[in-house]
Design a protein around this motif. Structure first.
Motif, PDB file in Angstrom:
ATOM      1  N   TYR A  54    -116.295 -23.824 -55.705  1.00  5.84           N
ATOM      2  CA  TYR A  54    -115.915 -25.130 -55.198  1.00  5.84           C
ATOM      3  C   TYR A  54    -117.183 -25.877 -54.802  1.00  5.84           C
ATOM      4  CZ  TYR A  54    -116.817 -23.172 -50.608  1.00  5.84           C
ATOM      5  OH  TYR A  54    -117.421 -22.577 -49.527  1.00  5.84           O
ATOM      6  N   SER A  55    -117.075 -27.170 -54.778  1.00  5.74           N
ATOM      7  CA  SER A  55    -118.223 -27.960 -54.371  1.00  5.74           C
ATOM      8  C   SER A  55    -117.807 -28.825 -53.200  1.00  5.74           C
ATOM      9  CB  SER A  55    -118.732 -28.842 -55.509  1.00  5.74           C
ATOM     10  OG  SER A  55    -117.776 -29.805 -55.856  1.00  5.74           O
ATOM     11  N   TYR A  56    -118.343 -28.520 -52.054  1.00  7.06           N
ATOM     12  CA  TYR A  56    -118.108 -29.312 -50.836  1.00  7.06           C
ATOM     13  C   TYR A  56    -118.823 -28.621 -49.709  1.00  7.06           C
ATOM     14  CZ  TYR A  56    -115.782 -31.998 -47.182  1.00  7.06           C
ATOM     15  OH  TYR A  56    -115.505 -32.828 -46.129  1.00  7.06           O
TER      16      TYR A  56
ATOM     17  N   GLN B 143    -115.439 -33.652 -54.138  1.00  6.57           N
ATOM     18  CA  GLN B 143    -114.960 -32.277 -54.049  1.00  6.57           C
ATOM     19  C   GLN B 143    -114.394 -31.834 -55.389  1.00  6.57           C
ATOM     20  OE1 GLN B 143    -113.583 -34.848 -52.289  1.00  6.57           O
ATOM     21  NE2 GLN B 143    -113.600 -34.401 -50.091  1.00  6.57           N
ATOM     22  N   SER B 144    -114.603 -30.564 -55.709  1.00  9.78           N
ATOM     23  CA  SER B 144    -114.061 -30.042 -56.963  1.00  9.78           C
ATOM     24  C   SER B 144    -113.877 -28.537 -56.862  1.00  9.78           C
ATOM     25  CB  SER B 144    -114.985 -30.369 -58.149  1.00  9.78           C
ATOM     26  OG  SER B 144    -116.212 -29.696 -58.021  1.00  9.78           O
TER      27      SER B 144
ATOM     28  N   SER C  75    -111.946 -34.693 -45.305  1.00  9.76           N
ATOM     29  CA  SER C  75    -113.017 -35.634 -44.972  1.00  9.76           C
ATOM     30  C   SER C  75    -112.362 -36.933 -44.528  1.00  9.76           C
ATOM     31  CB  SER C  75    -113.933 -35.870 -46.181  1.00  9.76           C
ATOM     32  OG  SER C  75    -113.162 -36.346 -47.275  1.00  9.76           O
TER      33      SER C  75
ATOM     34  N   PHE D 150    -109.632 -29.788 -48.924  1.00 11.62           N
ATOM     35  CA  PHE D 150    -110.834 -30.382 -48.356  1.00 11.62           C
ATOM     36  C   PHE D 150    -110.421 -31.440 -47.349  1.00 11.62           C
ATOM     37  CE2 PHE D 150    -113.596 -28.412 -51.380  1.00 11.62           C
ATOM     38  CZ  PHE D 150    -112.925 -28.418 -52.591  1.00 11.62           C
TER      39      PHE D 150
ATOM     40  N   VAL E 295    -113.501 -26.094 -45.692  1.00 11.95           N
ATOM     41  CA  VAL E 295    -112.637 -25.919 -46.853  1.00 11.95           C
ATOM     42  C   VAL E 295    -111.739 -24.711 -46.636  1.00 11.95           C
ATOM     43  CG1 VAL E 295    -114.361 -24.534 -48.075  1.00 11.95           C
ATOM     44  CG2 VAL E 295    -112.587 -25.709 -49.366  1.00 11.95           C
TER      45      VAL E 295
END
Lengths: 115, 114
Positions: free
Chosen positions: B25-27, B2-3, B97, B95, B31
Motif C-alpha cells: 500500500y502507499s500511504y 493512496q493505493s 485523511s 485510509f 492505515v
C-alpha cells in the motif's frame, strides 16, 4: 440474522436512464458503504455513510449519489447511465465508521447491465 | 494518492503447497489493512484484519498475514493450501485523511490443483 441484503439482484437499463439500487445493512450496523466492481477488477469505493451522513467518497462523477435513511438502509443513485457503468454494485455494512475492529460485511451485489 | 497493489494476478498451486500473496500500500498515515476472499459464485468474505498491535495477524481457515510497516506490505500466507482455497483474494485498506477511503487491490486469482 439476515446478512446485508441488496435489491434488485439483476437490472438492465438503457443508456441515459436513471437507476436506484437499495441496501439493507445487518441489524445494528450504522455504517454502509458502496462499491463498483467491474469484471476482473477489485471493488472500487464509491461512498461511505455513517449515521446518515456521508463520511467518505471515492473518485466517481457527480452522476453517482447516495443517501442513508433513519433505519440505516441506503440507496445508490446513478443518473445518465453510460455503458461503462455496467458492473456489480456491492454494498457493505459495519457497526462503526471507517476504522473498525470488525471489517465490513458485504452483500451479494446488484448486477447492473447498461445497454 | 493512496493505493493498494497486488502484484500476483494469477497463482496456480498444487495441494499442500505453501502460499504467499503480496500486497503493498502507499500511504504514510494511519492505515487499516484487510484481506478478503471471494469464492466462486459467492460474495466477499473477510479473512483477516490488522489495526494495531501484533503485526502477525491470524485469520480464518488457517490464513495469516504480516504487517511490515517499513515495507508498506501486508502479505497473506498459508502453510498448506487445499483445493477448497481456490478463490479470488483481495487486499484492502482503509485510509483516513479527513474522510475515509476504502481501497481494494485488483485481486489475485488462486487456483489449487487437487
Amino acid at each position: 440474522d439476515a446478512g446485508v441484503t441488496q435489491s434488485p439482484t439483476h437490472l438492465i437499463k438503457t443508456r441515459g436512464q436513471h437507476v436506484t439500487l437499495r441496501c439493507s445493512p445487518i441489524s445494528g450496523h450504522k455504517s454502509v458503504s458502496w462499491y463498483q466492481q467491474v469484471l476482473g477488477q477489485g471493488p472500487q469505493f464509491i461512498f461511505q455513510y455513517y449515521e446518515k451522513e456521508e463520511r467518505g467518497r471515492g473518485n466517481f462523477p457527480d452522476r453517482f449519489s447516495a443517501r442513508q435513511f433513519p433505519n440505516y438502509s441506503s440507496e445508490l443513485n446513478v443518473n445518465a447511465l453510460l455503458l461503462g457503468d455496467s458492473a456489480l454494485y456491492l454494498c457493505a455494512s459495519s457497526s462503526e465508521q471507517g476504522t473498525t475492529n470488525y471489517g465490513y460485511t458485504f452483500g451479494s451485489g446488484t448486477r447492473l447491465t447498461v445497454v | 494518492a493512496q493505493s493498494v497493489s497486488q502484484h500476483n494476478h494469477h497463482v496456480i498451486l498444487s495441494e499442500a503447497a505453501s502460499l504467499e500473496l503480496g500486497c503493498n500500500y502507499s500511504y504514510g498515515g494511519t492505515v487499516n489493512l484487510f484481506w478478503y476472499v471471494q469464492y466462486p459464485g459467492q460474495h466477499l468474505q473477510l479473512l483477516l484484519k490488522y489495526f494495531s498491535g501484533d503485526p502477525l495477524v491470524k485469520g480464518i481457515k488457517g490464513f495469516e498475514a504480516e504487517f511490515i510497516k517499513s515495507k508498506f506490505s501486508f502479505n497473506l500466507r498459508k502453510p498448506s493450501v487445499q483445493w477448497s482455497d481456490t478463490a479470488e483474494y483481495f487486499c484492502a485498506a482503509i485510509f483516513y485523511s479527513g474522510t475515509y477511503k476504502y481501497i481494494f487491490g485488483t485481486g489475485t486469482r488462486l487456483k489449487v490443483l487437487a
